[in-house]
Motif scaffolding. Structure first.
Motif, mmCIF file in Angstrom:
data_model
loop_
_atom_site.group_PDB
_atom_site.id
_atom_site.type_symbol
_atom_site.label_atom_id
_atom_site.label_comp_id
_atom_site.label_asym_id
_atom_site.label_seq_id
_atom_site.Cartn_x
_atom_site.Cartn_y
_atom_site.Cartn_z
ATOM 1 N N SER A 174 0.861 -1.471 -0.075
ATOM 2 C CA SER A 174 0.156 0.070 0.000
ATOM 3 C C SER A 174 0.981 1.261 0.512
ATOM 4 N N SER A 175 1.666 0.937 1.188
ATOM 5 C CA SER A 175 2.818 2.331 0.625
ATOM 6 C C SER A 175 3.438 2.649 0.098
ATOM 7 N N ALA A 176 4.370 1.873 -1.388
ATOM 8 C CA ALA A 176 4.792 1.441 -2.344
ATOM 9 C C ALA A 176 3.945 2.600 -3.570
ATOM 10 N N LYS A 177 2.732 1.876 -3.604
ATOM 11 C CA LYS A 177 1.713 2.012 -4.805
ATOM 12 C C LYS A 177 2.333 3.593 -4.469
ATOM 13 N N GLN A 178 2.011 4.334 -3.738
ATOM 14 C CA GLN A 178 2.096 5.586 -3.435
ATOM 15 C C GLN A 178 3.094 6.979 -3.676
ATOM 16 N N GLY A 179 4.358 5.430 -3.923
ATOM 17 C CA GLY A 179 5.592 6.500 -4.772
ATOM 18 C C GLY A 179 5.971 7.643 -3.443
ATOM 19 N N VAL A 180 6.066 7.675 -3.193
ATOM 20 C CA VAL A 180 5.482 8.836 -1.918
ATOM 21 C C VAL A 180 7.069 8.638 -0.654
ATOM 22 N N TYR A 181 8.320 9.054 -0.131
ATOM 23 C CA TYR A 181 9.528 8.670 0.170
ATOM 24 C C TYR A 181 9.916 9.934 0.809
ATOM 25 N N PRO A 182 11.087 9.554 2.264
ATOM 26 C CA PRO A 182 11.625 10.873 2.692
ATOM 27 C C PRO A 182 12.811 11.394 1.554
ATOM 28 N N LEU A 183 13.051 13.044 1.364
ATOM 29 C CA LEU A 183 13.415 13.313 0.563
ATOM 30 C C LEU A 183 14.823 12.913 0.810
ATOM 31 N N GLU A 184 15.439 12.038 2.062
ATOM 32 C CA GLU A 184 16.630 12.223 1.702
ATOM 33 C C GLU A 184 17.239 10.856 1.295
ATOM 34 N N SER A 185 15.657 9.997 0.710
ATOM 35 C CA SER A 185 16.107 8.843 0.451
ATOM 36 C C SER A 185 16.568 8.773 -1.216
ATOM 37 N N VAL A 186 16.273 9.585 -1.965
ATOM 38 C CA VAL A 186 16.717 10.435 -3.043
ATOM 39 C C VAL A 186 17.988 10.981 -3.039
ATOM 40 N N GLU A 187 18.146 12.186 -1.900
ATOM 41 C CA GLU A 187 19.659 12.999 -2.220
ATOM 42 C C GLU A 187 20.797 12.569 -2.505
ATOM 43 N N LEU A 189 21.409 10.365 -5.527
ATOM 44 C CA LEU A 189 21.124 10.282 -6.793
ATOM 45 C C LEU A 189 21.261 10.693 -7.536
ATOM 46 N N PRO A 190 21.934 11.014 -8.848
ATOM 47 C CA PRO A 190 21.849 12.385 -9.544
ATOM 48 C C PRO A 190 21.491 12.889 -9.876
ATOM 49 N N TYR A 191 21.461 14.725 -10.082
ATOM 50 C CA TYR A 191 20.553 15.464 -9.898
ATOM 51 C C TYR A 191 19.743 15.115 -11.287
ATOM 52 N N ASP A 192 20.339 15.100 -12.563
ATOM 53 C CA ASP A 192 19.103 15.054 -13.979
ATOM 54 C C ASP A 192 17.990 13.682 -13.603
ATOM 55 N N LEU A 193 18.206 12.399 -12.880
ATOM 56 C CA LEU A 193 17.852 11.782 -12.750
ATOM 57 C C LEU A 193 16.265 12.519 -11.617
ATOM 58 N N LYS A 194 16.513 12.925 -10.514
ATOM 59 C CA LYS A 194 15.808 13.257 -9.506
ATOM 60 C C LYS A 194 14.913 14.524 -10.425
ATOM 61 N N LYS A 195 15.767 15.214 -10.892
ATOM 62 C CA LYS A 195 15.160 16.685 -11.950
ATOM 63 C C LYS A 195 14.047 15.471 -12.530
ATOM 64 N N LYS A 196 13.780 14.673 -13.708
ATOM 65 C CA LYS A 196 13.159 13.667 -14.786
ATOM 66 C C LYS A 196 12.390 13.297 -14.052
ATOM 67 N N TYR A 197 12.863 12.900 -12.453
ATOM 68 C CA TYR A 197 11.591 11.274 -12.215
ATOM 69 C C TYR A 197 11.289 11.426 -10.554
ATOM 70 N N PHE A 198 12.020 12.320 -10.469
ATOM 71 C CA PHE A 198 10.985 12.926 -9.135
ATOM 72 C C PHE A 198 10.189 13.767 -8.719
ATOM 73 N N LEU A 199 9.069 14.356 -7.669
ATOM 74 C CA LEU A 199 8.720 15.551 -7.602
ATOM 75 C C LEU A 199 8.695 15.966 -5.936
ATOM 76 N N LYS A 200 9.733 16.837 -5.961
ATOM 77 C CA LYS A 200 9.448 17.617 -4.440
ATOM 78 C C LYS A 200 8.481 18.323 -3.876
ATOM 79 N N SER A 201 8.747 17.445 -2.666
ATOM 80 C CA SER A 201 7.481 18.253 -2.197
ATOM 81 C C SER A 201 7.231 19.887 -1.703
ATOM 82 N N LYS A 202 6.757 20.869 -1.328
ATOM 83 C CA LYS A 202 6.951 22.901 -1.630
ATOM 84 C C LYS A 202 6.742 22.838 0.129
ATOM 85 N N ASN A 203 6.449 21.842 1.334
ATOM 86 C CA ASN A 203 6.593 22.086 2.064
ATOM 87 C C ASN A 203 7.481 21.901 2.850
#
Length: 300
Positions: A174-187, A189-203
């Motif tokens: 159920s959690s995996a389907k949401q595709g939402v992870y703590p920001l540090e889990s992608v820190e 990763l290369p910048y271009d991958l983060k930009k292309k494949y992830f959305l960052k929360s604004k809060n």
């Protein structure tokens, strides 16, 4: 409303006994749960896991109002519908889920540099991939990113791809389907991958990264127990990832699981295992093509 006793301080509130469940799990209680888990899921629970099991189930005693683990075990192992739901809850709580994006990255490099070009040469139009034991979803999402990157950089190659992701834990799926992870889990990763494949929360008070919809859309999440007699997978897979799962099983169970996985792999398809796992002695039609990467040579 709870009231203080006149002769005691606030630490002596009159709380029902059932709110203080027995905190110590006996050896017999532990054995009942450990035996069930091994028989049902294949996961071995040595005596060293007793404290962990006790801690993870303690809140269920409080929620259900039981005073000790015997009451909880009798309830969970009963045959009524509510108890069957509790069995699923127990399995969810006691299965370990540890993973991260691009874990054991050399496997993804080998897939990009060797396996996918091989599938292109075979004229596979839509590779079918299975992440078996997907945990919280980082592995199938990584696979989807790898496919997106390969298709973008190698045109023409594949027209599409599909990924099946399975796990025994309904909670973690159920959690995996949401595709939402703590920001540090992608820190990392290369910048271009983060930009292309992830959305960052604004809060800033709730920093998280969400996998973009076009990556998630390629993945189907389903529940599967490796101890099932056979795996009801609708079509043969070109690539199967089953990494760092078999280490929780004894050797006969490991071979039984691998045998069922290979049965779901087409001849010429590829199986990726964890770096501490092996097929040595299994007698299966697999040849080693890299470290813990195997190719199916024939049907059996």
């Amino acid at each position: 409303m709870l009231k203080k006793s006149k002769s005691t301080d606030s630490a002596s509130l009159s709380i029902p006994r059932s709110m203080y469940p027995q905190t110590d799990m006996t050896q017999d209680q532990f054995k009942r749960i450990a035996t069930f888990m091994e028989k049902t899921t294949g996961i071995k629970m040595p005596d060293s896991k007793r404290t962990m099991i006790q801690a993870r189930l303690s809140n269920r005693l409080k929620v259900l109002g039981f005073e000790n683990y015997s009451q909880y075990i009798d309830y969970a192992f009963a045959t009524n519908e509510c108890a069957n739901e509790e069995i699923i809850m127990m399995i969810d709580l006691l299965t370990t889920n540890l993973t991260h994006f691009f874990r054991e990255n050399q496997h993804f490099d080998f897939m990009t540099q060797n396996v996918l070009p091989h599938l292109v040469k075979e004229n596979i139009q839509i590779p079918k991939i299975w992440s078996a034991g997907c945990s919280s979803g980082e592995e199938p999402y990584t696979l989807s990113i790898v496919m997106q990157e390969f298709i973008a950089k190698n045109r023409p190659s594949f027209s599409d791809y599909s990924i099946l992701a399975t796990d025994i834990s309904t909670r973690i799926l159920s959690s995996a389907k949401q595709g939402v992870y703590p920001l540090e889990s992608v820190e990392k990763l290369p910048y271009d991958l983060k930009k292309k494949y992830f959305l960052k929360s604004k809060n800033p008070d709730k920093p998280y990264a969400k996998v973009k919809d076009f990556v998630r859309a390629k993945i189907q999440f389903n529940r599967l127990n490796f101890m099932d007699s056979s795996y009801k997978i609708p079509d043969k897979k070109d690539i199967i990832f089953c990494r760092n799962v078999l280490i929780y099983f004894d050797k006969p169970t490991q071979f039984a699981v691998i045998r069922k996985l290979v049965n779901c792999l087409r001849t010429g398809g590829f199986l990726f295992l964890g770096h501490s796992e092996t097929i040595f002695g299994s007698g299966l039609p697999l040849k080693t093509i890299s470290t813990t990467v195997f190719q199916k040579t024939e049907e059996y």
